[in-house]
Design an enzyme around this catalytic site. Sequence first.
Site, PDB file in Angstrom:
ATOM      1  CB  ALA A 426      -0.925  -0.003   1.220  1.00  0.00           C
ATOM      2  CB  CYS A 427       1.566   4.020  -1.756  1.00  0.00           C
ATOM      3  SG  CYS A 427       0.486   4.008  -3.213  1.00  0.00           S
TER       4      CYS A 427
END
Length: 474
Positions: A426-427
């Site tokens: 994830a970012c």
Amino acid sequence: MRDPPRPCRGQILEDIVGFIDDHLMPLVDEGLGNSAYLLDLGDGRALAVDASRDLRALRAVARRRGLTVAYAADTHLHADFLSGAVQLAYDTGASVLASAAGVRAFPHQDLADGDEVDLGGLRLRVLATPGHTDEHLSFLLLDDGRELGVFTGGSLIVDSAARTDLLGADRTEELARAQYRSLRRLATLPDATAVWPTHGAGSFCSAPPGAERTTTIGAQKQTNPLLAAPDEDTFVERLVASLGSYPAYFARLTEANRRGPAVLAGTPPLPALDAGQVKAMLADGGQVVDVRPAAEFAAGHIPGALSIPLRDQFATWLGWLLPDTTPLVFVAGDGQDLAEVVWQAYKIGYERLSGHLAGGMSAWLEAGHPQTTTAFVTADQTPDGPYLDVRQETEYAAGHVRGALHLELGDLAGRAGDAPAGVVVACGHGERAMTAASLLERAGHTGVTVLDGGPADYAAAHGTKLDATEGGAR
């Protein structure tokens, strides 16, 4: 006989603002977080300051206003982009203005502290402001002796100062102390003096987040925490503490700018390659870069391809994750601008562009070649397995999923083995996470899931909380 009344401070500020609005055109590169400037000199000529090798926007503005660039000034030897000054000198005969201490290997006007350049009415006064680099200059714009504004490059920037560690960790403190003296010098200019920095929000040259890209000396005295430092040691401590990671390609461009980039005749070509040629290039050590949006990459891509979606930040991640010596071939989607791919690559010195896959992924599949897919799902569809956050340290510190593993995207290629099996990557939105997943897949990971969203989405869907690292948000 009485002297004429002196204009009040408010009138001076109004006059300066009016001049700037009429004559100065900032050209913002949102991806690199930088601003170049085009100054209309009032006689059909213009001054360009810190122009990038990608001159498309500058040329469009100059053409629209009927201007010819007569001067191209560089405040310092840039590490984050190739300068357009050499190209402007070739195209328009512009005189290149730069520091004598930079020892540039191409024709230019050597300048040192206190020198002045007559622009035909307006004048530039040179101020030596080392710190970001050894040979850094600021250019004070004068109109009949009155200070209108100062091009500060990587010295004084909005609410900060540019990083001082680009010449090595052993010189970081020394240059930070030089930066202290340079900012103090600039702070002696009149409060109404406009400040026109090169580095702004989004720049890895150490600019804080925020919408403002220009300011004034007076405003910075009020809001810049570095100018508020009570002494030099405190200033150095604050500046050095703010330094995060930066792209690997920064190490190469200073010298490339000292030598001077090659002159280009228009947009460099990006040849069309068929699937067989792409496969042969891969077998010979080339790299596929897939510039399609993350969702399209997830639906099917060439095995081993690196996902870097074509957006403002494309050049940053290209330069951070791949060497400039690797031959590159690109996979694009319908309607994507291949010229944008070329210019983003060329402005950071990536010129080994072998071509693009003609017909895109459809042509690859029609030729009988395999593809790989990657799970790209919303937070409510993600498994409860390990969660890998690939954002920058400051983003992670400001708020992250409790129990998350953190590896910055720029470090991931060398630490792919640290990522656990079955990881959710994830970012903030999904683009960098898809790039990370492509790196992990290339390193042999399987079963990687990419979060289509950010940490708040995941926390809400999984009934967990966000944690913040004390003192981490800047």
